[in-house]
Design a protein around this motif. Structure first.
Motif, PDB file in Angstrom:
ATOM      1  N   GLN A  39      -5.928 -19.209  44.578  1.00 31.83           N
ATOM      2  CA  GLN A  39      -6.989 -20.155  44.237  1.00 31.83           C
ATOM      3  C   GLN A  39      -7.491 -20.904  45.463  1.00 31.83           C
ATOM      4  O   GLN A  39      -8.690 -21.088  45.644  1.00 31.83           O
ATOM      5  CB  GLN A  39      -6.525 -21.149  43.170  1.00 31.83           C
ATOM      6  CG  GLN A  39      -7.639 -22.044  42.661  1.00 31.83           C
ATOM      7  CD  GLN A  39      -8.723 -21.259  41.960  1.00 31.83           C
ATOM      8  OE1 GLN A  39      -8.458 -20.599  40.965  1.00 31.83           O
ATOM      9  NE2 GLN A  39      -9.948 -21.322  42.462  1.00 31.83           N
ATOM     10  N   ALA A  40      -6.590 -21.350  46.331  1.00 31.06           N
ATOM     11  CA  ALA A  40      -7.009 -22.074  47.536  1.00 31.06           C
ATOM     12  C   ALA A  40      -7.875 -21.179  48.422  1.00 31.06           C
ATOM     13  O   ALA A  40      -8.917 -21.607  48.940  1.00 31.06           O
ATOM     14  CB  ALA A  40      -5.790 -22.589  48.308  1.00 31.06           C
ATOM     15  N   ILE A  41      -7.475 -19.915  48.578  1.00 30.28           N
ATOM     16  CA  ILE A  41      -8.260 -18.978  49.383  1.00 30.28           C
ATOM     17  C   ILE A  41      -9.599 -18.698  48.703  1.00 30.28           C
ATOM     18  O   ILE A  41     -10.644 -18.670  49.364  1.00 30.28           O
ATOM     19  CB  ILE A  41      -7.476 -17.679  49.641  1.00 30.28           C
ATOM     20  CG1 ILE A  41      -6.267 -17.971  50.532  1.00 30.28           C
ATOM     21  CG2 ILE A  41      -8.375 -16.616  50.278  1.00 30.28           C
ATOM     22  CD1 ILE A  41      -5.257 -16.833  50.615  1.00 30.28           C
ATOM     23  N   ASP A  42      -9.585 -18.501  47.385  1.00 30.23           N
ATOM     24  CA  ASP A  42     -10.842 -18.275  46.653  1.00 30.23           C
ATOM     25  C   ASP A  42     -11.801 -19.449  46.834  1.00 30.23           C
ATOM     26  O   ASP A  42     -13.011 -19.254  46.993  1.00 30.23           O
ATOM     27  CB  ASP A  42     -10.576 -18.052  45.167  1.00 30.23           C
ATOM     28  CG  ASP A  42      -9.996 -16.678  44.863  1.00 30.23           C
ATOM     29  OD1 ASP A  42     -10.002 -15.796  45.747  1.00 30.23           O
ATOM     30  OD2 ASP A  42      -9.520 -16.494  43.715  1.00 30.23           O
ATOM     31  N   ASN A  43     -11.280 -20.667  46.811  1.00 26.90           N
ATOM     32  CA  ASN A  43     -12.126 -21.847  47.018  1.00 26.90           C
ATOM     33  C   ASN A  43     -12.751 -21.817  48.404  1.00 26.90           C
ATOM     34  O   ASN A  43     -13.961 -22.060  48.560  1.00 26.90           O
ATOM     35  CB  ASN A  43     -11.317 -23.133  46.840  1.00 26.90           C
ATOM     36  CG  ASN A  43     -10.865 -23.354  45.413  1.00 26.90           C
ATOM     37  OD1 ASN A  43     -11.372 -22.751  44.467  1.00 26.90           O
ATOM     38  ND2 ASN A  43      -9.876 -24.212  45.244  1.00 26.90           N
ATOM     39  N   MET A  44     -11.943 -21.523  49.414  1.00 28.46           N
ATOM     40  CA  MET A  44     -12.453 -21.444  50.785  1.00 28.46           C
ATOM     41  C   MET A  44     -13.555 -20.396  50.882  1.00 28.46           C
ATOM     42  O   MET A  44     -14.612 -20.633  51.466  1.00 28.46           O
ATOM     43  CB  MET A  44     -11.324 -21.111  51.755  1.00 28.46           C
ATOM     44  CG  MET A  44     -11.793 -20.919  53.184  1.00 28.46           C
ATOM     45  SD  MET A  44     -10.592 -20.095  54.245  1.00 28.46           S
ATOM     46  CE  MET A  44     -10.510 -18.461  53.526  1.00 28.46           C
ATOM     47  N   LEU A  45     -13.317 -19.213  50.292  1.00 29.15           N
ATOM     48  CA  LEU A  45     -14.298 -18.128  50.366  1.00 29.15           C
ATOM     49  C   LEU A  45     -15.574 -18.450  49.588  1.00 29.15           C
ATOM     50  O   LEU A  45     -16.671 -18.069  50.008  1.00 29.15           O
ATOM     51  CB  LEU A  45     -13.673 -16.820  49.878  1.00 29.15           C
ATOM     52  CG  LEU A  45     -12.556 -16.263  50.771  1.00 29.15           C
ATOM     53  CD1 LEU A  45     -11.904 -15.053  50.108  1.00 29.15           C
ATOM     54  CD2 LEU A  45     -13.068 -15.932  52.160  1.00 29.15           C
ATOM     55  N   ALA A  46     -15.457 -19.164  48.476  1.00 29.16           N
ATOM     56  CA  ALA A  46     -16.648 -19.563  47.707  1.00 29.16           C
ATOM     57  C   ALA A  46     -17.512 -20.530  48.508  1.00 29.16           C
ATOM     58  O   ALA A  46     -18.751 -20.429  48.510  1.00 29.16           O
ATOM     59  CB  ALA A  46     -16.227 -20.194  46.379  1.00 29.16           C
ATOM     60  N   ILE A  47     -16.883 -21.445  49.208  1.00 28.80           N
ATOM     61  CA  ILE A  47     -17.628 -22.396  50.040  1.00 28.80           C
ATOM     62  C   ILE A  47     -18.257 -21.665  51.222  1.00 28.80           C
ATOM     63  O   ILE A  47     -19.417 -21.914  51.569  1.00 28.80           O
ATOM     64  CB  ILE A  47     -16.707 -23.548  50.493  1.00 28.80           C
ATOM     65  CG1 ILE A  47     -16.271 -24.357  49.260  1.00 28.80           C
ATOM     66  CG2 ILE A  47     -17.404 -24.428  51.516  1.00 28.80           C
ATOM     67  CD1 ILE A  47     -15.118 -25.297  49.517  1.00 28.80           C
ATOM     68  N   LEU A  48     -17.517 -20.759  51.821  1.00 28.48           N
ATOM     69  CA  LEU A  48     -18.059 -19.950  52.914  1.00 28.48           C
ATOM     70  C   LEU A  48     -19.294 -19.190  52.454  1.00 28.48           C
ATOM     71  O   LEU A  48     -20.317 -19.169  53.146  1.00 28.48           O
ATOM     72  CB  LEU A  48     -16.991 -18.988  53.426  1.00 28.48           C
ATOM     73  CG  LEU A  48     -17.413 -18.009  54.516  1.00 28.48           C
ATOM     74  CD1 LEU A  48     -17.839 -18.739  55.780  1.00 28.48           C
ATOM     75  CD2 LEU A  48     -16.273 -17.029  54.798  1.00 28.48           C
ATOM     76  N   LYS A  49     -19.222 -18.577  51.290  1.00 28.88           N
ATOM     77  CA  LYS A  49     -20.366 -17.839  50.746  1.00 28.88           C
ATOM     78  C   LYS A  49     -21.550 -18.770  50.510  1.00 28.88           C
ATOM     79  O   LYS A  49     -22.687 -18.424  50.832  1.00 28.88           O
ATOM     80  CB  LYS A  49     -19.971 -17.142  49.452  1.00 28.88           C
ATOM     81  CG  LYS A  49     -21.086 -16.323  48.847  1.00 28.88           C
ATOM     82  CD  LYS A  49     -20.635 -15.595  47.595  1.00 28.88           C
ATOM     83  CE  LYS A  49     -21.790 -14.794  47.013  1.00 28.88           C
ATOM     84  NZ  LYS A  49     -21.385 -14.113  45.770  1.00 28.88           N
ATOM     85  N   ALA A  50     -21.288 -19.951  49.962  1.00 27.70           N
ATOM     86  CA  ALA A  50     -22.363 -20.923  49.726  1.00 27.70           C
ATOM     87  C   ALA A  50     -23.024 -21.356  51.025  1.00 27.70           C
ATOM     88  O   ALA A  50     -24.199 -21.729  51.041  1.00 27.70           O
ATOM     89  CB  ALA A  50     -21.823 -22.141  48.974  1.00 27.70           C
TER      90      ALA A  50
END
Length: 134
Positions: free
Chosen positions: A55-66
């Motif tokens: 989940q922590a990595i997914d959050n980081m990647l979602a922000i990166l994508k945004a």
């Protein structure tokens, strides 16, 4: 210096303190530390280490994508994990989530994290754009 852009996405949890999910400065993206909290704000503090790390990595990647980036744009990642024994499991999940991307990385074993979480991750990326996706 002006021209900073705040990044905000509903695909990661809203900041719980006095900070933004990420800030773009030129082509640099600075992603704030991400805890294992679902985008809807549900904490995963009692879940297994693997679930928290994902989940922590997914959050980081979602922000990166945004911010207009991809894992290939990551240049620096720092992960704080509770217990050095979790390092191999973190590395396995991290490698699966990032695929071929291999940014510079530091994993810091710590005795504890805020609210009893087991992992927190932040990152710096350099993208080809200076404005986020909308």
């Amino acid at each position: 210096m002006s021209g900073f852009i705040n990044v905000n996405t509903d695909h990661a949890p809203a900041p719980a303190g006095h900070y933004v999910q990420a800030k773009i400065a030129g082509q640099h993206v600075y992603i704030s530390g991400q805890l294992p909290i679902r985008p809807d704000g549900a904490p995963l503090d009692t879940d297994a280490f693997e679930t928290q790390a994902e989940q922590a990595i997914d959050n980081m990647l979602a922000i990166l994508k945004a911010a207009g980036g991809t894992p290939a744009d990551l240049v620096r990642v720092t992960a704080y994990i509770v217990g050095v024994s979790n390092w191999p499991r973190f590395n396995q999940i991290y490698a699966r989530k990032l695929g071929d991307a291999r940014p510079a990385r530091t994993v810091v074993p710590v005795p504890e994290l805020h609210y009893g979480y087991l992992v927190e991750i932040d990152a710096i990326a350099v993208t080809g754009t200076s404005s986020p996706e909308t």
